[in-house]
Scaffold this motif. Sequence first.
Motif, PDB file in Angstrom:
ATOM      1  N   ILE A 124       0.832  -1.209   0.000  1.00  0.00           N
ATOM      2  CA  ILE A 124       0.000   0.000   0.000  1.00  0.00           C
ATOM      3  C   ILE A 124       0.865   1.256   0.000  1.00  0.00           C
ATOM      4  O   ILE A 124       0.359   2.362  -0.230  1.00  0.00           O
ATOM      5  N   SER A 125       2.174   1.106   0.192  1.00  0.00           N
ATOM      6  CA  SER A 125       3.079   2.264   0.148  1.00  0.00           C
ATOM      7  C   SER A 125       3.117   2.898  -1.239  1.00  0.00           C
ATOM      8  O   SER A 125       3.574   4.037  -1.388  1.00  0.00           O
ATOM      9  N   CYS A 126       2.633   2.174  -2.271  1.00  0.00           N
ATOM     10  CA  CYS A 126       2.596   2.742  -3.625  1.00  0.00           C
ATOM     11  C   CYS A 126       1.790   4.037  -3.665  1.00  0.00           C
ATOM     12  O   CYS A 126       2.000   4.883  -4.545  1.00  0.00           O
ATOM     13  N   VAL A 127       0.880   4.207  -2.706  1.00  0.00           N
ATOM     14  CA  VAL A 127       0.075   5.426  -2.639  1.00  0.00           C
ATOM     15  C   VAL A 127       0.981   6.656  -2.528  1.00  0.00           C
ATOM     16  O   VAL A 127       0.689   7.716  -3.085  1.00  0.00           O
ATOM     17  N   SER A 128       2.130   6.494  -1.851  1.00  0.00           N
ATOM     18  CA  SER A 128       2.991   7.642  -1.569  1.00  0.00           C
ATOM     19  C   SER A 128       3.556   8.284  -2.817  1.00  0.00           C
ATOM     20  O   SER A 128       3.828   9.483  -2.826  1.00  0.00           O
ATOM     21  N   TYR A 156      -1.304   3.552  10.564  1.00  0.00           N
ATOM     22  CA  TYR A 156      -0.021   3.841  11.220  1.00  0.00           C
ATOM     23  C   TYR A 156       1.122   3.706  10.215  1.00  0.00           C
ATOM     24  O   TYR A 156       2.058   4.506  10.197  1.00  0.00           O
ATOM     25  N   PHE A 157       1.038   2.673   9.391  1.00  0.00           N
ATOM     26  CA  PHE A 157       2.094   2.465   8.389  1.00  0.00           C
ATOM     27  C   PHE A 157       2.169   3.649   7.432  1.00  0.00           C
ATOM     28  O   PHE A 157       3.244   4.173   7.149  1.00  0.00           O
ATOM     29  N   LEU A 158       1.011   4.068   6.918  1.00  0.00           N
ATOM     30  CA  LEU A 158       1.001   5.186   5.974  1.00  0.00           C
ATOM     31  C   LEU A 158       1.519   6.464   6.623  1.00  0.00           C
ATOM     32  O   LEU A 158       2.253   7.236   6.013  1.00  0.00           O
ATOM     33  N   GLN A 159       1.145   6.692   7.874  1.00  0.00           N
ATOM     34  CA  GLN A 159       1.622   7.891   8.567  1.00  0.00           C
ATOM     35  C   GLN A 159       3.125   7.867   8.733  1.00  0.00           C
ATOM     36  O   GLN A 159       3.797   8.885   8.576  1.00  0.00           O
ATOM     37  N   ASN A 160       3.677   6.702   9.039  1.00  0.00           N
ATOM     38  CA  ASN A 160       5.125   6.598   9.221  1.00  0.00           C
ATOM     39  C   ASN A 160       5.869   6.637   7.897  1.00  0.00           C
ATOM     40  O   ASN A 160       6.931   7.236   7.785  1.00  0.00           O
ATOM     41  N   ALA A 161       5.302   5.975   6.884  1.00  0.00           N
ATOM     42  CA  ALA A 161       5.975   5.925   5.591  1.00  0.00           C
ATOM     43  C   ALA A 161       5.952   7.277   4.891  1.00  0.00           C
ATOM     44  O   ALA A 161       6.848   7.604   4.128  1.00  0.00           O
ATOM     45  N   MET A 162       4.902   8.063   5.149  1.00  0.00           N
ATOM     46  CA  MET A 162       4.750   9.342   4.446  1.00  0.00           C
ATOM     47  C   MET A 162       4.539  10.484   5.425  1.00  0.00           C
ATOM     48  O   MET A 162       3.903  11.479   5.109  1.00  0.00           O
ATOM     49  N   GLY A 163       5.109  10.368   6.600  1.00  0.00           N
ATOM     50  CA  GLY A 163       4.836  11.218   7.749  1.00  0.00           C
ATOM     51  C   GLY A 163       4.595  12.694   7.529  1.00  0.00           C
ATOM     52  O   GLY A 163       3.522  13.197   7.821  1.00  0.00           O
ATOM     53  N   VAL A 164       5.586  13.416   7.004  1.00  0.00           N
ATOM     54  CA  VAL A 164       5.495  14.871   6.963  1.00  0.00           C
ATOM     55  C   VAL A 164       4.346  15.333   6.079  1.00  0.00           C
ATOM     56  O   VAL A 164       3.660  16.298   6.380  1.00  0.00           O
ATOM     57  N   MET A 165       4.118  14.598   4.998  1.00  0.00           N
ATOM     58  CA  MET A 165       3.132  15.044   4.015  1.00  0.00           C
ATOM     59  C   MET A 165       1.703  15.026   4.547  1.00  0.00           C
ATOM     60  O   MET A 165       0.826  15.671   3.989  1.00  0.00           O
ATOM     61  N   ILE A 166       1.446  14.329   5.615  1.00  0.00           N
ATOM     62  CA  ILE A 166       0.081  14.177   6.095  1.00  0.00           C
ATOM     63  C   ILE A 166      -0.491  15.498   6.602  1.00  0.00           C
ATOM     64  O   ILE A 166      -1.689  15.719   6.624  1.00  0.00           O
ATOM     65  N   GLY A 174      -0.806  -7.144   1.246  1.00  0.00           N
ATOM     66  CA  GLY A 174       0.485  -7.788   1.476  1.00  0.00           C
ATOM     67  C   GLY A 174       0.434  -9.301   1.503  1.00  0.00           C
ATOM     68  O   GLY A 174       1.476  -9.959   1.577  1.00  0.00           O
ATOM     69  N   LEU A 175      -0.778  -9.881   1.451  1.00  0.00           N
ATOM     70  CA  LEU A 175      -0.887 -11.341   1.398  1.00  0.00           C
ATOM     71  C   LEU A 175      -0.478 -11.865   0.028  1.00  0.00           C
ATOM     72  O   LEU A 175       0.138 -12.929  -0.093  1.00  0.00           O
ATOM     73  N   ASP A 176      -0.847 -11.133  -1.021  1.00  0.00           N
ATOM     74  CA  ASP A 176      -0.622 -11.591  -2.392  1.00  0.00           C
ATOM     75  C   ASP A 176       0.486 -10.847  -3.119  1.00  0.00           C
ATOM     76  O   ASP A 176       0.972 -11.317  -4.143  1.00  0.00           O
ATOM     77  N   TYR A 177       0.865  -9.672  -2.615  1.00  0.00           N
ATOM     78  CA  TYR A 177       1.795  -8.834  -3.365  1.00  0.00           C
ATOM     79  C   TYR A 177       2.940  -8.345  -2.496  1.00  0.00           C
ATOM     80  O   TYR A 177       2.793  -8.191  -1.285  1.00  0.00           O
ATOM     81  N   ALA A 178       4.064  -8.091  -3.132  1.00  0.00           N
ATOM     82  CA  ALA A 178       5.224  -7.512  -2.468  1.00  0.00           C
ATOM     83  C   ALA A 178       5.256  -6.005  -2.722  1.00  0.00           C
ATOM     84  O   ALA A 178       4.522  -5.480  -3.556  1.00  0.00           O
ATOM     85  N   PHE A 179       6.093  -5.330  -2.001  1.00  0.00           N
ATOM     86  CA  PHE A 179       6.294  -3.887  -1.987  1.00  0.00           C
ATOM     87  C   PHE A 179       5.802  -3.144  -3.238  1.00  0.00           C
ATOM     88  O   PHE A 179       4.704  -2.590  -3.277  1.00  0.00           O
ATOM     89  N   THR A 180       6.593  -3.129  -4.304  1.00  0.00           N
ATOM     90  CA  THR A 180       6.285  -2.299  -5.472  1.00  0.00           C
ATOM     91  C   THR A 180       5.174  -2.862  -6.339  1.00  0.00           C
ATOM     92  O   THR A 180       4.688  -2.171  -7.242  1.00  0.00           O
ATOM     93  N   GLN A 181       4.746  -4.097  -6.076  1.00  0.00           N
ATOM     94  CA  GLN A 181       3.639  -4.659  -6.846  1.00  0.00           C
ATOM     95  C   GLN A 181       2.321  -3.937  -6.567  1.00  0.00           C
ATOM     96  O   GLN A 181       1.355  -4.105  -7.308  1.00  0.00           O
ATOM     97  N   GLY A 182       2.308  -3.100  -5.518  1.00  0.00           N
ATOM     98  CA  GLY A 182       1.133  -2.269  -5.294  1.00  0.00           C
ATOM     99  C   GLY A 182       0.877  -1.381  -6.496  1.00  0.00           C
ATOM    100  O   GLY A 182      -0.268  -1.233  -6.955  1.00  0.00           O
ATOM    101  N   GLU A 183       1.939  -0.782  -7.030  1.00  0.00           N
ATOM    102  CA  GLU A 183       1.792   0.025  -8.250  1.00  0.00           C
ATOM    103  C   GLU A 183       1.292  -0.830  -9.405  1.00  0.00           C
ATOM    104  O   GLU A 183       0.465  -0.379 -10.214  1.00  0.00           O
TER     105      GLU A 183
END
Length: 435
Positions: free
Chosen positions: A28-32, A53-63, A142-151
Motif C-alpha cells: 500500500i506504500s505505492c500510494v505515496s 499507522y504504516f502510511l503515517q510513518n511511511a509518508m509522515g510529513v506530508m500528512i 500484502g498477502l498476495d503482493y510484495a512492496f512495489t507490486q502495489g503500483e
Amino acid sequence: MTFTKQSESNRNLTFECETGNYHTFCPISCVSWLYQKIEDSFFLVIGTKTCGYFLQNAMGVMIFAEPRYAMAELEEGDISAQLNDYEELKRLCLQIKKDRNPSVIFWIGTCTTEIIKMDLEGIAPKLESEIHIPIVVARANGLDYAFTQGEDTVLAALAQRCPQIQQNDLVNPVVHNPLIIFGSLPNLVAKQLTLELANQDIAVAGWLPSSNYTDLPSIYPGDYVVGVNPFLSRTATTLMRRRKTKLIVAPFPIGPDGTRAWIEKICSVLNLHPKGLQEREQKIWNTLQDYTKLLNGKSVFFMGDNLLEVSLARFLIRCGMIVYEIGIPYMDRRYQKAELDLLEETCKKMQVMMPKIVEKPDNYNQLDRIKDLEPDLVITGMAHANPLEARGINTKWSVEFTFSPIHGFSNSRDILELVTRPLRRNSSLPNLDFI
C-alpha cells in the motif's frame, strides 16, 4: 571472499525458491508516489489502524499538507458485517467529492478487505454511477503482493480505463502503431526518456499513468507498449490480454547499459536503426569513473525487497562489482526475460561469477549466507539494516532506490551515489579500538 573468473558451474544463471513468504515493505506504500504522479486523483486506502499507522510513518510529513489520500478505517462493526459497506463507502466518497473534487478515486484494498471478503469490485460500479466520479479498485494487499507490486495492481486496473479507439475513428489506420510506455516515473525523468526516444525518431503516444486521469492515453489493439520497471508484469499482461497490445520485452532503462539496451530493443521492434547510442552510453560511463573505481572488485548481496534487484545487480556488475546473490520477492521470468539475458551477457563480458537468484528468500538462511560470504555491501529492507550494521556489514536500504530517480542515462550517477555512500562513509571514519 572474492570470486572473479567463472567456474564451470557458474556459466548460467541459477534460480531457487525458498519459503514463499514476502519479507518486504507493504504494497500500500505505492500510494505515496502514485498520488503525487496522478495529480487529479484521490486515494482511499481501506484497512485497519495498522495500515493507517504504516502510511503515517511511511509518508509522515506530508500528512499535514492535506494530501490527496486518506484511510477508510475498518472497525469492529465493518469486520463483523454489522454495517453496510456500500453506505459507509458512499458517505466517505461524497465527502471526498465535496472537499477535493478529484477526477478519479482509487480504492486500495488491504489484507483486511481480502480476509473479510469485502466486495469492492462489486460496490464500485454502482457507487460510481451514483456520485458521477470514476472509482478504480486495486488490491494492494500484502498477502498476495510484495512492496512495489502495489503500483502494478493500480496500473493494471487503470489500463482498463484508458480510452478505446475504434478502427473507423483513425485517420490512417495502416500507419497507426504508436508507442505507449507504462510505469510511474517523476515527470522530469519521463520527459528525459521521451526525449531520448525522440532522438531516435520515435514518438511516444502516452504514458500510463499520465499526470492527470483525464489525459490517459488512448489504446488501440496492435499498439506497442513497453515497461520501465521490472515489477509491472500484471500491467503488461492486462495490456496484452484485455487491450490486445503488443508488448516489447526489453531490458529496463536502469544504468547506461540498460537504457541503451531498452532503446535499442524498441528501435529493433519498430524497424529503426539506432543513432549515436554507443557514444551516448560511453559518455555517461566516462562521468561515472570516480564511482566505478571505488566499486571495482567489491562484492554486494541483495536480500530482496523492491523487485528492482535484477536490474540493479546487472548495472553494478557492469560497474565492476561481484554479486553473490540476488534475492527477489517475485520473479516473472517471461516479463524479465530480456533483463535476465542482459544480466547473463554482462557477467560473461565482465568475466565474473553468475549470481544465484533466490525468489521469496528466507531471511534466516540469507543471514547465514551473508555471514559466510562477508560481502562488502548488503542491499536490504529496513528491518535488517541495523542488525547487519551491528555485525560490521555495510548496508543500504533498498527502499531508497524505489523513491529515487534512477532511470535513464542522466540518473545513473544517482544510483552509484546511493550504492557508494555507505562504503565512503565507513572508509572515512577513524578506526577506533574500544576496550
